[in-house]
Design an enzyme around this catalytic site. Structure first.
Site, PDB file in Angstrom:
ATOM      1  N   ARG A 154       0.830  -1.214   0.000  1.00 48.78           N
ATOM      2  CA  ARG A 154       0.000   0.000   0.000  1.00 48.78           C
ATOM      3  C   ARG A 154       0.862   1.261   0.000  1.00 48.78           C
ATOM      4  O   ARG A 154       0.489   2.263   0.623  1.00 48.78           O
ATOM      5  CB  ARG A 154      -0.979   0.005   1.182  1.00 48.78           C
ATOM      6  N   ARG A 176      -6.262  12.196  -5.993  1.00 48.40           N
ATOM      7  CA  ARG A 176      -7.456  11.386  -5.676  1.00 48.40           C
ATOM      8  C   ARG A 176      -8.710  12.260  -5.721  1.00 48.40           C
ATOM      9  O   ARG A 176      -9.777  11.817  -6.158  1.00 48.40           O
ATOM     10  CB  ARG A 176      -7.252  10.751  -4.293  1.00 48.40           C
ATOM     11  N   ASP A 190      -7.037  -2.071  -7.316  1.00 44.96           N
ATOM     12  CA  ASP A 190      -7.540  -2.669  -6.081  1.00 44.96           C
ATOM     13  C   ASP A 190      -7.910  -4.119  -6.353  1.00 44.96           C
ATOM     14  O   ASP A 190      -8.218  -4.482  -7.490  1.00 44.96           O
ATOM     15  CB  ASP A 190      -8.764  -1.910  -5.551  1.00 44.96           C
ATOM     16  N   TYR A 220     -15.168 -10.528   0.570  1.00 44.12           N
ATOM     17  CA  TYR A 220     -15.821  -9.222   0.344  1.00 44.12           C
ATOM     18  C   TYR A 220     -17.083  -9.381  -0.513  1.00 44.12           C
ATOM     19  O   TYR A 220     -18.061  -8.669  -0.334  1.00 44.12           O
ATOM     20  CB  TYR A 220     -14.854  -8.248  -0.333  1.00 44.12           C
TER      21      TYR A 220
HETATM   22  O1  1CP Z   1      -0.114  -1.070  -2.658  1.00 46.48           O
HETATM   23  C1  1CP Z   1      -0.401  -0.111  -3.416  1.00 46.48           C
HETATM   24  O2  1CP Z   1       0.039   1.025  -3.264  1.00 46.48           O
HETATM   25  C2  1CP Z   1      -1.244  -0.423  -4.628  1.00 46.48           C
HETATM   26  C3  1CP Z   1      -2.646  -0.255  -4.515  1.00 46.48           C
HETATM   27  C4  1CP Z   1      -3.549  -1.133  -3.674  1.00 46.48           C
HETATM   28  C5  1CP Z   1      -3.463  -2.501  -3.314  1.00 46.48           C
HETATM   29  C6  1CP Z   1      -2.335  -3.470  -3.538  1.00 46.48           C
HETATM   30  C7  1CP Z   1      -4.781  -0.658  -3.201  1.00 46.48           C
HETATM   31  C8  1CP Z   1      -5.249   0.733  -3.349  1.00 46.48           C
HETATM   32  N1  1CP Z   1      -5.462  -1.702  -2.637  1.00 46.48           N
HETATM   33  C9  1CP Z   1      -4.689  -2.834  -2.672  1.00 46.48           C
HETATM   34  C10 1CP Z   1      -5.006  -4.183  -2.196  1.00 46.48           C
HETATM   35  C11 1CP Z   1      -6.186  -4.397  -1.318  1.00 46.48           C
HETATM   36  N2  1CP Z   1      -7.425  -3.804  -1.363  1.00 46.48           N
HETATM   37  C12 1CP Z   1      -6.234  -5.379  -0.297  1.00 46.48           C
HETATM   38  C13 1CP Z   1      -5.123  -6.357  -0.001  1.00 46.48           C
HETATM   39  C14 1CP Z   1      -4.029  -5.746   0.789  1.00 46.48           C
HETATM   40  C15 1CP Z   1      -4.335  -5.425   2.224  1.00 46.48           C
HETATM   41  O3  1CP Z   1      -4.748  -6.327   2.969  1.00 46.48           O
HETATM   42  O4  1CP Z   1      -4.124  -4.264   2.599  1.00 46.48           O
HETATM   43  C16 1CP Z   1      -7.501  -5.327   0.298  1.00 46.48           C
HETATM   44  C17 1CP Z   1      -8.021  -6.191   1.429  1.00 46.48           C
HETATM   45  C18 1CP Z   1      -8.253  -4.328  -0.394  1.00 46.48           C
HETATM   46  C19 1CP Z   1      -9.666  -3.949  -0.162  1.00 46.48           C
HETATM   47  C20 1CP Z   1      -9.796  -2.511   0.122  1.00 46.48           C
HETATM   48  N3  1CP Z   1      -9.698  -1.541  -0.832  1.00 46.48           N
HETATM   49  C21 1CP Z   1      -9.918  -1.874   1.372  1.00 46.48           C
HETATM   50  C22 1CP Z   1     -10.019  -2.574   2.736  1.00 46.48           C
HETATM   51  C23 1CP Z   1     -11.450  -2.753   3.079  1.00 46.48           C
HETATM   52  C24 1CP Z   1     -11.726  -3.345   4.452  1.00 46.48           C
HETATM   53  O5  1CP Z   1     -12.337  -2.622   5.249  1.00 46.48           O
HETATM   54  O6  1CP Z   1     -11.414  -4.513   4.703  1.00 46.48           O
HETATM   55  C25 1CP Z   1      -9.941  -0.491   1.144  1.00 46.48           C
HETATM   56  C26 1CP Z   1     -10.100   0.615   2.142  1.00 46.48           C
HETATM   57  C27 1CP Z   1      -9.784  -0.308  -0.267  1.00 46.48           C
HETATM   58  C28 1CP Z   1      -9.690   0.985  -1.014  1.00 46.48           C
HETATM   59  C29 1CP Z   1      -8.318   1.351  -1.425  1.00 46.48           C
HETATM   60  N4  1CP Z   1      -7.535   0.570  -2.238  1.00 46.48           N
HETATM   61  C30 1CP Z   1      -6.335   1.199  -2.473  1.00 46.48           C
HETATM   62  C31 1CP Z   1      -6.387   2.480  -1.779  1.00 46.48           C
HETATM   63  C32 1CP Z   1      -5.306   3.511  -1.791  1.00 46.48           C
HETATM   64  C33 1CP Z   1      -7.629   2.549  -1.122  1.00 46.48           C
HETATM   65  C34 1CP Z   1      -8.163   3.700  -0.273  1.00 46.48           C
HETATM   66  C35 1CP Z   1      -9.250   4.427  -1.003  1.00 46.48           C
HETATM   67  C36 1CP Z   1      -9.012   5.859  -1.381  1.00 46.48           C
HETATM   68  O7  1CP Z   1      -7.894   6.378  -1.450  1.00 46.48           O
HETATM   69  O8  1CP Z   1     -10.020   6.518  -1.619  1.00 46.48           O
END
Ligand code: 1CP
Length: 351
Positions: free
Chosen positions: A32, A45, A82, A158
């Protein structure tokens, strides 16, 4: 993927580590690494209508991918996207509520499952591949591009709950009550994920990571069936299509089952979470695997002695192994930028 692959690996420290090479300085990237802790991420964003629009706009996704590379000089960029683009492309539309995380229409019945497409709508994912192509062309010769997907179990969790939960209880219950139906969903995700990773690699990704962020909530028998076996199938499919592609799996929370995971045929690296003791893992896991991890994201957030000691212990624990420095889970949004700078400086100095 050609005869030139070993030379490329030599030039890119991340690929060298995934090929089993030990170097004085561990290559580093952070899970991330693009995202809200960076002011330049928050700025771009805000220019997209929704998070998925952001992911599906190559100029923006490329910029988000490159921001942490410019700022910190990491050894790898990870494609900005994502894990939930796969359900989206299967027709289960995904949205992200501000500050609340993902929302999907939960899959509860056989009819809901039958409503999914058999395969992703690749035209919807075309911008992701275009981003990979553009990022790869923009990277310098020492930085590798990582593609990724969620593991079937994590993505399914999910899809069933329709949102993030603390323990993925809805999907675990679904799998106990309707195992055939759940197996059908996992099968769809195995096919989709393998094809998705293959397309990312053909578009420009040089390695891929499979995120099983929720592997740790499953008891051992369910873990084997829903986490381990589907990932092994994805790895086998990818290996058949692209024999040299480096593949990393991140089974967060695998704990006592980590050894079974590490035995998956065809894996190049394994991501270790914060609970894993580096020295024990280095001694126990097969020598053919690069080990990736596993500084506590909270130590990075805290900084100071906690950070320096954490870095030093991590490096000492993995000494003697091909190692990729990373966190044990994703970087936290509150993390000060100065702490990330300090981390990279200390890694390069130690090397
Ligand atoms: O790593 C990076 O910089 C690349 C981008 C990336 C990756 C690899 C994002 C951007 N998401 C992910 C993977 C991801 N997404 C995972 C696996 C890794 C981990 O466990 O952290 C998971 C579980 C998600 C699902 C997800 N997407 C969540 C978690 C939800 C929860 O409550 O369980 C969230 C908050 C997102 C949104 C998201 N994805 C990425 C970003 C930067 C964001 C935040 C949203 C935003 O900026 O508006």
């Amino acid at each position: 993927m050609t005869a030139a692959a070993p030379d490329v690996a030599m030039a890119k420290p991340l690929l060298a580590a995934l090929a089993g090479e030990r170097r004085r300085a561990s290559p580093v990237w952070l899970m991330r690494q693009a995202g809200r802790y960076l002011p330049e991420y928050r700025a771009i964003r805000a220019s997209a209508a929704s998070f998925l629009d952001f992911c599906y706009t190559p100029t923006l996704a490329m910029e988000a991918t490159l921001q942490p590379i410019r700022r910190f000089g990491f050894d790898a960029a990870i494609l900005f996207s994502d894990i939930l683009v796969i359900p989206d492309a299967l027709g289960q539309r995904v949205s992200f509520e501000e500050g609340e995380g993902p929302r999907l229409k939960p899959i509860e019945t056989a009819a809901d499952l039958a409503g999914l497409a058999e395969a992703p709508d690749w035209s919807r994912l075309a911008p992701v591949f275009e981003t990979a192509e553009r990022v790869r062309a923009a990277l310098t010769s020492d930085v590798a591009l990582i593609g990724f997907c969620g593991a079937p179990w994590t993505v399914a969790s999910y899809m069933i709950a329709g949102r993030g939960t603390p323990d993925q209880a809805p999907a675990r219950l679904f799998a106990y009550r309707q195992p055939e139906l759940f197996a059908r969903l996992i099968d769809i995700l195995v096919e989709a994920s393998a094809a998705y990773l293959e397309r990312q690699l053909r578009a420009g990704a040089e390695a891929v990571q499979i995120f099983d962020s929720w592997a740790g909530v499953l008891p051992p028998a369910e873990f084997e069936r829903w986490s381990l076996a589907p990932i092994a199938r994805i790895v086998a499919k990818l290996r058949a299509a692209l024999p040299d592609a480096p593949i990393i799996a991140f089974p967060r929370g695998a704990a006592t089952e980590l050894g079974k995971f590490a035995a998956i045929d065809g894996l190049s690296g394994i991501g270790l979470d914060t609970a894993v003791e580096p020295r024990a893992a280095a001694a126990a896991l097969p020598a053919r695997l690069a080990l990736q991890g596993n500084l506590d994201p909270l130590a990075l957030l805290a900084g100071g002695r906690a950070l320096d000691d954490g870095i030093d212990r991590t490096l000492a624990g993995f000494a003697g192994r091909a190692h990729i420095f990373n966190l044990g889970h994703g970087i936290l949004p509150e993390t000060p930028i100065a702490h990330v700078e300090r981390l990279v400086a200390r890694l390069r100095k130690t090397g």
